[in-house]
Scaffold this motif. Sequence first.
Motif, PDB file in Angstrom:
ATOM      1  N   PHE A   1       0.809  -1.220   0.000  1.00 38.85           N
ATOM      2  CA  PHE A   1       0.000   0.000   0.000  1.00 38.85           C
ATOM      3  C   PHE A   1       0.839   1.265   0.000  1.00 38.85           C
ATOM      4  O   PHE A   1       0.300   2.369  -0.045  1.00 38.85           O
TER       5      PHE A   1
ATOM      6  N   GLU B   1     -16.436   6.059   3.892  1.00 36.21           N
ATOM      7  CA  GLU B   1     -15.805   6.368   2.611  1.00 36.21           C
ATOM      8  C   GLU B   1     -14.434   6.986   2.842  1.00 36.21           C
ATOM      9  O   GLU B   1     -14.236   7.700   3.821  1.00 36.21           O
ATOM     10  N   ARG B   2     -13.512   6.712   1.926  1.00 38.66           N
ATOM     11  CA  ARG B   2     -12.191   7.347   1.952  1.00 38.66           C
ATOM     12  C   ARG B   2     -12.132   8.354   0.815  1.00 38.66           C
ATOM     13  O   ARG B   2     -12.463   8.041  -0.329  1.00 38.66           O
TER      14      ARG B   2
ATOM     15  N   SER C   1      -5.343   9.421   5.604  1.00 37.89           N
ATOM     16  CA  SER C   1      -6.531   9.478   4.753  1.00 37.89           C
ATOM     17  C   SER C   1      -7.642  10.225   5.470  1.00 37.89           C
ATOM     18  O   SER C   1      -7.730  10.206   6.698  1.00 37.89           O
TER      19      SER C   1
ATOM     20  N   PRO D   1     -13.805  -3.309   2.453  1.00 31.93           N
ATOM     21  CA  PRO D   1     -13.538  -3.481   1.021  1.00 31.93           C
ATOM     22  C   PRO D   1     -12.209  -2.922   0.521  1.00 31.93           C
ATOM     23  O   PRO D   1     -11.706  -3.376  -0.508  1.00 31.93           O
ATOM     24  N   SER D   2     -11.651  -1.922   1.222  1.00 30.50           N
ATOM     25  CA  SER D   2     -10.371  -1.370   0.771  1.00 30.50           C
ATOM     26  C   SER D   2      -9.568  -0.891   1.976  1.00 30.50           C
ATOM     27  O   SER D   2     -10.141  -0.577   3.022  1.00 30.50           O
ATOM     28  N   PRO D   3      -8.240  -0.838   1.818  1.00 28.97           N
ATOM     29  CA  PRO D   3      -7.401  -0.389   2.932  1.00 28.97           C
ATOM     30  C   PRO D   3      -7.574   1.105   3.199  1.00 28.97           C
ATOM     31  O   PRO D   3      -8.033   1.854   2.332  1.00 28.97           O
TER      32      PRO D   3
ATOM     33  N   ALA E   1     -13.891   2.105   2.851  1.00 25.56           N
ATOM     34  CA  ALA E   1     -12.950   1.452   3.761  1.00 25.56           C
ATOM     35  C   ALA E   1     -13.676   0.477   4.682  1.00 25.56           C
ATOM     36  O   ALA E   1     -13.079  -0.491   5.154  1.00 25.56           O
ATOM     37  N   CYS E   2     -14.952   0.736   4.940  1.00 26.96           N
ATOM     38  CA  CYS E   2     -15.732  -0.119   5.841  1.00 26.96           C
ATOM     39  C   CYS E   2     -17.210   0.031   5.517  1.00 26.96           C
ATOM     40  O   CYS E   2     -17.674   1.135   5.236  1.00 26.96           O
TER      41      CYS E   2
ATOM     42  N   SER F   1     -11.239   7.685  -3.100  1.00 23.82           N
ATOM     43  CA  SER F   1     -11.343   6.261  -3.419  1.00 23.82           C
ATOM     44  C   SER F   1     -12.764   5.942  -3.855  1.00 23.82           C
ATOM     45  O   SER F   1     -13.725   6.473  -3.307  1.00 23.82           O
ATOM     46  N   ASN F   2     -12.885   5.050  -4.820  1.00 22.48           N
ATOM     47  CA  ASN F   2     -14.222   4.657  -5.262  1.00 22.48           C
ATOM     48  C   ASN F   2     -14.755   3.456  -4.469  1.00 22.48           C
ATOM     49  O   ASN F   2     -15.879   3.043  -4.667  1.00 22.48           O
ATOM     50  N   LYS F   3     -13.920   2.894  -3.565  1.00 22.30           N
ATOM     51  CA  LYS F   3     -14.351   1.793  -2.711  1.00 22.30           C
ATOM     52  C   LYS F   3     -14.324   2.252  -1.257  1.00 22.30           C
ATOM     53  O   LYS F   3     -13.382   2.915  -0.837  1.00 22.30           O
TER      54      LYS F   3
END
Length: 150
Positions: free
Chosen positions: A56, A131-132, A104, A97-99, A139-140, A135-137
């Motif tokens: 990452f 949301e981060r 961030s 779904p994403s780190p 984080a939780c 990012s389009n994904k």
Amino acid sequence: MMVFRGISELERAVGTYLGHSDWYTVTQKQIDAFAEASGDFQWIHVDPGKAAQGPFGATVAHGFLTLSLVPLLTRQIYRVEGVKMSVNYGADKLRFPSPLPVNSKVRAGVELLSVEAGNGGYRVAARVTVEREGSNKPACVVEALSLVLP
């Protein structure tokens, strides 16, 4: 901030999107403190030098640190007046779904899923998406459960 004046107003909002919190920055100091509290000192979280060479490019927050931000973020979105208290009851369908890289910015969005009477109060289920920024994904994503006591 949405303010519900009692359980009946909250019940009428089931199925609606309640909005977003403010943006919040996750720092290395927080990640290190969470590592200390949880005993999870994996290098991907606490060793910036090694993590810079990892998948990452920087340290990342623990998934459960991200989850622990849910109360901080959701209390900016809504509250219920005229009740004694609200306590965490649990969580369903939790995923990361994403780190979440260090420094961030995150925010939460809340969709009210259900309000059900029982256990001396009302069980409230809300889908919270952390949301981060950039990012389009998320984080939780979690179905957060709380017990609201009238």
